[in-house]
Write a protein that holds these residues in place. Sequence first.
Motif, PDB file in Angstrom:
ATOM      1  N   ARG A 134       0.868  -1.188   0.000  1.00 11.48           N
ATOM      2  CA  ARG A 134       0.000   0.000   0.000  1.00 11.48           C
ATOM      3  C   ARG A 134       0.895   1.224   0.000  1.00 11.48           C
ATOM      4  N   LEU A 135       0.545   2.188  -0.830  1.00 11.94           N
ATOM      5  CA  LEU A 135       1.355   3.397  -0.915  1.00 11.94           C
ATOM      6  C   LEU A 135       0.574   4.571  -0.332  1.00 11.94           C
ATOM      7  N   PHE A 136       1.299   5.498   0.316  1.00 11.34           N
ATOM      8  CA  PHE A 136       0.618   6.652   0.895  1.00 11.34           C
ATOM      9  C   PHE A 136       1.616   7.790   1.114  1.00 11.34           C
ATOM     10  N   ARG A 137       1.026   8.948   1.337  1.00 17.13           N
ATOM     11  CA  ARG A 137       1.874  10.128   1.558  1.00 17.13           C
ATOM     12  C   ARG A 137       2.010  10.331   3.062  1.00 17.13           C
ATOM     13  N   VAL A 138       3.231  10.627   3.483  1.00 15.70           N
ATOM     14  CA  VAL A 138       3.475  10.903   4.898  1.00 15.70           C
ATOM     15  C   VAL A 138       3.803  12.375   5.030  1.00 15.70           C
ATOM     16  N   GLU A 139       2.942  13.065   5.804  1.00 16.35           N
ATOM     17  CA  GLU A 139       3.202  14.500   6.013  1.00 16.35           C
ATOM     18  C   GLU A 139       4.267  14.641   7.087  1.00 16.35           C
ATOM     19  N   GLN A 140       5.319  15.341   6.769  1.00 12.81           N
ATOM     20  CA  GLN A 140       6.339  15.600   7.785  1.00 12.81           C
ATOM     21  C   GLN A 140       6.682  17.084   7.761  1.00 12.81           C
ATOM     22  N   PHE A 141       7.211  17.565   8.875  1.00 13.34           N
ATOM     23  CA  PHE A 141       7.563  18.989   8.912  1.00 13.34           C
ATOM     24  C   PHE A 141       8.612  19.324   7.865  1.00 13.34           C
ATOM     25  N   THR A 142       9.432  18.351   7.535  1.00 12.25           N
ATOM     26  CA  THR A 142      10.502  18.606   6.565  1.00 12.25           C
ATOM     27  C   THR A 142      10.019  18.430   5.120  1.00 12.25           C
ATOM     28  N   GLY A 143       8.746  18.141   4.959  1.00  5.79           N
ATOM     29  CA  GLY A 143       8.211  17.951   3.605  1.00  5.79           C
ATOM     30  C   GLY A 143       7.532  16.595   3.491  1.00  5.79           C
ATOM     31  N   ALA A 144       7.035  16.332   2.271  1.00  4.84           N
ATOM     32  CA  ALA A 144       6.304  15.078   2.083  1.00  4.84           C
ATOM     33  C   ALA A 144       7.272  13.911   1.969  1.00  4.84           C
ATOM     34  N   ALA A 145       6.881  12.793   2.571  1.00  4.13           N
ATOM     35  CA  ALA A 145       7.648  11.555   2.399  1.00  4.13           C
ATOM     36  C   ALA A 145       6.703  10.513   1.814  1.00  4.13           C
TER      37      ALA A 145
END
Length: 531
Positions: A134-145
Amino acid sequence: MALQRKHMLRVGAVVACVGVFLAGADLAVTALIGGQTARQLSELSKVALRRSEAAIDSAGSILNRLIAKGPMDCSAIALQALRLHVYQGTIIKDIRTVDRDGAVQCAAYSETLEFDNGWARRDEMFKSADGELRLFRVEQFTGAAFGVMRDIDAQRSLAAILRIDGNLLDVMPVGLRAESNVTLTLPDGEQVAGYHPDASAKSPAQSVAFTTVSDRYPLQATIHVRPQSLSARRDLAYLLTMLAAGTLGGVFGLLLASYLSRPVDPVAELDRALAANEFKPYVQPTFRLKTGDIIGCEILARWEKPDGRLIPPMSFIPLAESSGRIEKLTWQLLKTALRELQPEMKQDKLFKLSVNITPRHLLGDRFIDDLRKTVASSSVSTRQVVLEVTEREELADLDKATDVVKELGELGFRVALDDVGIGHSGLSYIQRLGARILKIDKFFVDAITRDQSAIVVVQMLVALARELDMSVVAEGIEHQEQVDALIACGVEEGQGYLVAPPLSLGRFKQFLDVRRVSAVPGRAAKPELAA
Ligand SMILES: Nc1nc2c(ncn2[C@@H]2O[C@@H]3COP(=O)(O)O[C@H]4[C@@H](O)[C@H](n5cnc6c(=O)[nH]c(N)nc65)O[C@@H]4COP(=O)(O)O[C@H]3[C@H]2O)c(=O)[nH]1
């Protein structure tokens, strides 16, 4: 003047050809180079996608190996195993165990959790085509992962956090690097990775996109470039091609100009014009001096050139005569005039149509036969056709000419002696030929109001004509005073600009209509009928 025209023609041809060649080359090269660039960018977006797929494959197999090693249950051993796969410098930045709903239970490096700014729920993740990942976007303070998750069992899953950076997405060729960026996006449009070769530059505000969609993962790679980047005009090949096209155009223009300005064989040009029916019978009305009534007209040839120029007869009749084309030309003009004026001639049986015949044509073997056939086919009476023979040129064989004129008279035709007074032949010539009409040249008409001797000559010609039972027509009448003087000398008929210049057949018909309606004697033609 001719030199200037030649120069202008050359410059015009060169400019036009260079323009056409450049425009053609621009179209062709733009389509070719533009198409090539577009194909190249599509290929490059494929490369970016394949590399990203390889990264996901590798993350997926690491997760698989970890799951195979033992229970990933957040124990110290399990976390140690995870940490072994998270190296500095690799694209896997963390591995986490998550529960059934996707909530994080533990991380290889728990301090990375502090970077999180949001974590997708399981139902917000996108499944790979084989259902394994499964693929997904991870929101991080340093940008998207980029998150890649594999289920351990029904309760837990293992998720790797990737940062796909320039190393994978740096696919752009040198010339386009500064004006492009490459992105990886999920089906909902969320960007999970992006790369701009020039980190300080902004993404192009207006861009053209080249996208490749993965058939294994819910992912697409897109290259965005500024529209100007696709312009072939920046390409060296374009500049070289345009230079070559411009030079070729110039050479071609020069060749074309020299072809166009080549000396044209005037006789071949006459033949072409005859075949194309470019010689037209214009007609000038003849009128009764006292009443102004129109009693006929004289055919005066005009050459209507394809470029719209109207060439006067003295520019081509002498050549037509010397090259033996005058016969064909005369029959063409007469046939057309008879055909077009037939209704008017049938309506007014006294209307006479005059045609100029050169002496040599008149004395030709087939002249009478051809004339009979031509007139017969128009069903106009021979009595309405007048043959004007100029007195300017000597008739080579006066005896034969007299016989021909006699035979013509027996058939009903009338012969007029043209330009009388300025030719070389004497009164006996006029007397012997047997012509029925005598046309006084414009020379005497011009002089009649200011030169007594002109009056004497005209009076003498009128007397001679009466003696020989001929009628007299005065040519080139431009003023009413000339009409008055000619009437005083006993002349009854005339032609000249006072009434109308030579008119095209269409205009002549209009002229007749107008005259019929107004029927004012001696009135000049309306200006709009002037040729
Ligand atoms: N200034 C001035 N000129 C007037 C006036 N009235 C008539 N003219 C011009 O005087 C000429 C009279 O015709 P032409 O003596 O037969 O002289 C003719 C005739 O000899 C010859 N021509 C014309 N058409 C033919 C043709 O179809 N066959 C032959 N063989 N010769 C022709 O060319 C000559 C010149 O013809 P065009 O240029 O049409 O010139 C015509 C006519 O336009 C006027 O009031 N003022």
